[in-house]
Motif scaffolding. Structure first.
Motif, PDB file in Angstrom:
ATOM      1  N   ALA A   1       0.825  -1.189   0.000  1.00 13.13           N
ATOM      2  CA  ALA A   1       0.000   0.000   0.000  1.00 13.13           C
ATOM      3  C   ALA A   1       0.875   1.261   0.000  1.00 13.13           C
ATOM      4  N   GLU A   2       1.961   1.239   0.773  1.00 17.50           N
ATOM      5  CA  GLU A   2       2.849   2.405   0.805  1.00 17.50           C
ATOM      6  C   GLU A   2       3.463   2.658  -0.569  1.00 17.50           C
ATOM      7  N   ARG A   3       3.857   1.589  -1.224  1.00 16.22           N
ATOM      8  CA  ARG A   3       4.449   1.740  -2.554  1.00 16.22           C
ATOM      9  C   ARG A   3       3.413   2.280  -3.533  1.00 16.22           C
ATOM     10  N   ALA A   4       2.185   1.781  -3.447  1.00 17.41           N
ATOM     11  CA  ALA A   4       1.119   2.262  -4.330  1.00 17.41           C
ATOM     12  C   ALA A   4       0.857   3.743  -4.093  1.00 17.41           C
ATOM     13  N   LEU A   5       0.891   4.186  -2.840  1.00 17.75           N
ATOM     14  CA  LEU A   5       0.702   5.608  -2.545  1.00 17.75           C
ATOM     15  C   LEU A   5       1.855   6.442  -3.082  1.00 17.75           C
ATOM     16  N   THR A   6       3.050   5.891  -3.034  1.00 14.97           N
ATOM     17  CA  THR A   6       4.209   6.599  -3.577  1.00 14.97           C
ATOM     18  C   THR A   6       4.065   6.767  -5.087  1.00 14.97           C
ATOM     19  N   LEU A   7       3.576   5.727  -5.736  1.00 12.23           N
ATOM     20  CA  LEU A   7       3.411   5.770  -7.183  1.00 12.23           C
ATOM     21  C   LEU A   7       2.226   6.629  -7.617  1.00 12.23           C
ATOM     22  N   ASP A   8       1.152   6.602  -6.818  1.00  5.78           N
ATOM     23  CA  ASP A   8      -0.058   7.352  -7.172  1.00  5.78           C
ATOM     24  C   ASP A   8      -0.773   7.796  -5.911  1.00  5.78           C
ATOM     25  N   GLY A   9      -0.447   8.971  -5.439  1.00  3.28           N
ATOM     26  CA  GLY A   9      -1.056   9.528  -4.233  1.00  3.28           C
ATOM     27  C   GLY A   9      -2.527   9.860  -4.390  1.00  3.28           C
TER      28      GLY A   9
ATOM     29  N   SER B   1      -4.719   7.605  -5.560  1.00  4.72           N
ATOM     30  CA  SER B   1      -5.400   6.325  -5.676  1.00  4.72           C
ATOM     31  C   SER B   1      -6.256   6.037  -4.436  1.00  4.72           C
ATOM     32  N   ALA B   2      -7.559   6.026  -4.629  1.00  7.65           N
ATOM     33  CA  ALA B   2      -8.462   5.696  -3.516  1.00  7.65           C
ATOM     34  C   ALA B   2      -8.184   4.284  -3.018  1.00  7.65           C
ATOM     35  N   TRP B   3      -7.890   3.369  -3.937  1.00  8.88           N
ATOM     36  CA  TRP B   3      -7.576   1.993  -3.575  1.00  8.88           C
ATOM     37  C   TRP B   3      -6.391   1.944  -2.612  1.00  8.88           C
ATOM     38  N   ALA B   4      -5.329   2.660  -2.957  1.00  2.23           N
ATOM     39  CA  ALA B   4      -4.124   2.651  -2.120  1.00  2.23           C
ATOM     40  C   ALA B   4      -4.398   3.262  -0.747  1.00  2.23           C
TER      41      ALA B   4
ATOM     42  N   ILE C   1      -8.500   6.509  10.330  1.00  2.00           N
ATOM     43  CA  ILE C   1      -9.670   7.345  10.049  1.00  2.00           C
ATOM     44  C   ILE C   1      -9.342   8.380   8.982  1.00  2.00           C
ATOM     45  N   GLU C   2      -8.203   9.044   9.146  1.00  2.00           N
ATOM     46  CA  GLU C   2      -7.797  10.063   8.172  1.00  2.00           C
ATOM     47  C   GLU C   2      -7.651   9.461   6.776  1.00  2.00           C
ATOM     48  N   GLN C   3      -7.031   8.299   6.690  1.00  3.34           N
ATOM     49  CA  GLN C   3      -6.810   7.692   5.377  1.00  3.34           C
ATOM     50  C   GLN C   3      -8.114   7.165   4.767  1.00  3.34           C
ATOM     51  N   PHE C   4      -9.004   6.632   5.586  1.00  2.00           N
ATOM     52  CA  PHE C   4     -10.309   6.209   5.056  1.00  2.00           C
ATOM     53  C   PHE C   4     -11.078   7.411   4.509  1.00  2.00           C
ATOM     54  N   GLN C   5     -10.988   8.532   5.193  1.00  2.00           N
ATOM     55  CA  GLN C   5     -11.666   9.750   4.725  1.00  2.00           C
ATOM     56  C   GLN C   5     -11.084  10.221   3.387  1.00  2.00           C
ATOM     57  N   ILE C   6      -9.781  10.125   3.257  1.00  2.00           N
ATOM     58  CA  ILE C   6      -9.148  10.495   1.987  1.00  2.00           C
ATOM     59  C   ILE C   6      -9.639   9.574   0.874  1.00  2.00           C
ATOM     60  N   ALA C   7      -9.665   8.273   1.134  1.00  2.00           N
ATOM     61  CA  ALA C   7     -10.135   7.309   0.127  1.00  2.00           C
ATOM     62  C   ALA C   7     -11.573   7.610  -0.284  1.00  2.00           C
TER      63      ALA C   7
ATOM     64  N   ALA D   1     -13.097  10.492  -0.148  1.00  2.00           N
ATOM     65  CA  ALA D   1     -13.134  11.757  -0.888  1.00  2.00           C
ATOM     66  C   ALA D   1     -12.641  11.585  -2.330  1.00  2.00           C
ATOM     67  N   LEU D   2     -11.677  10.699  -2.525  1.00  2.00           N
ATOM     68  CA  LEU D   2     -11.130  10.484  -3.862  1.00  2.00           C
ATOM     69  C   LEU D   2     -12.081   9.715  -4.775  1.00  2.00           C
ATOM     70  N   ALA D   3     -12.944   8.895  -4.187  1.00  2.00           N
ATOM     71  CA  ALA D   3     -13.848   8.076  -5.007  1.00  2.00           C
ATOM     72  C   ALA D   3     -15.231   8.016  -4.358  1.00  2.00           C
ATOM     73  N   PRO D   4     -15.929   9.154  -4.301  1.00  2.00           N
ATOM     74  CA  PRO D   4     -17.210   9.193  -3.584  1.00  2.00           C
ATOM     75  C   PRO D   4     -18.297   8.299  -4.165  1.00  2.00           C
ATOM     76  N   ALA D   5     -18.204   7.931  -5.423  1.00  2.00           N
ATOM     77  CA  ALA D   5     -19.233   7.090  -6.040  1.00  2.00           C
ATOM     78  C   ALA D   5     -18.837   5.612  -6.076  1.00  2.00           C
ATOM     79  N   ASP D   6     -17.717   5.272  -5.506  1.00  6.57           N
ATOM     80  CA  ASP D   6     -17.244   3.892  -5.518  1.00  6.57           C
ATOM     81  C   ASP D   6     -18.226   2.994  -4.783  1.00  6.57           C
ATOM     82  N   SER D   7     -18.613   1.890  -5.400  1.00  6.36           N
ATOM     83  CA  SER D   7     -19.577   0.974  -4.784  1.00  6.36           C
ATOM     84  C   SER D   7     -19.008   0.274  -3.548  1.00  6.36           C
ATOM     85  N   LEU D   8     -17.698   0.292  -3.394  1.00  4.78           N
ATOM     86  CA  LEU D   8     -17.086  -0.322  -2.214  1.00  4.78           C
ATOM     87  C   LEU D   8     -16.784   0.698  -1.112  1.00  4.78           C
ATOM     88  N   ASN D   9     -17.305   1.904  -1.249  1.00  6.29           N
ATOM     89  CA  ASN D   9     -17.079   2.940  -0.245  1.00  6.29           C
ATOM     90  C   ASN D   9     -17.595   2.526   1.135  1.00  6.29           C
ATOM     91  N   PHE D  10     -18.588   1.651   1.158  1.00  4.76           N
ATOM     92  CA  PHE D  10     -19.112   1.197   2.442  1.00  4.76           C
ATOM     93  C   PHE D  10     -18.017   0.539   3.281  1.00  4.76           C
TER      94      PHE D  10
END
Length: 147
Positions: A1-9, A11-14, A32-38, A40-49
């Protein structure tokens, strides 16, 4: 996950996966902070739950039970089919002093997973002992069999 964030900050997935790692480790505020960022990056994502479940879990870890209840309920509103979240919502209700709601949540959960035991819950996910012990205590209070 850290590497994915480094490559693409962006990325809601990361962000979401990094948040889960932090949540499982007991790093609740960071999770909590990182879940909120995810979210915000993909508010319509079906896996947001799942981010809502993660926020609820992190709130539970820091004994913010009312906030945890709100986020579990939010997750269920986002995905009503995710009845498995009652495995955590029911003990959260107990710790929030909301016994009647805990019993209803527990009944919904056990109707879907009638043979599940506390041992199964303990071994199901890589939660830290502080989290899983409180979850198990709540489930035992509600009548779940130890094994």
């Amino acid at each position: 996950a850290e590497r994915a964030l480094t490559l693409d900050g962006g990325s809601a997935w990361a962000w979401g996966h990094s948040a889960w790692i932090k949540a499982y480790r007991g790093e609740a505020m960071e999770a909590i902070e990182q879940f909120q960022i995810a979210r915000a990056l993909a508010p319509a994502d079906s896996l947001n739950f799942l981010c809502s479940v993660g926020i609820a879990s992190a709130q539970f870890q820091i004994a913010r039970y009312e906030e945890s209840v709100l986020w579990y309920k939010h997750a269920l509103a986002e995905n009503p089919a995710a009845t498995w979240t009652n495995r955590f919502l029911a003990p959260t209700y107990i710790l929030a002093g909301r016994a009647e709601e805990a019993r209803r949540s527990f009944a919904l959960f056990t109707a879907e997973f009638p043979g599940l035991t506390i041992a199964d819950v303990r071994s199901g996910l890589p939660w830290n002992s502080h989290y899983i012990d409180r979850t198990a205590d709540g489930l035992e209070t509600l009548g779940m069999r130890p094994s």
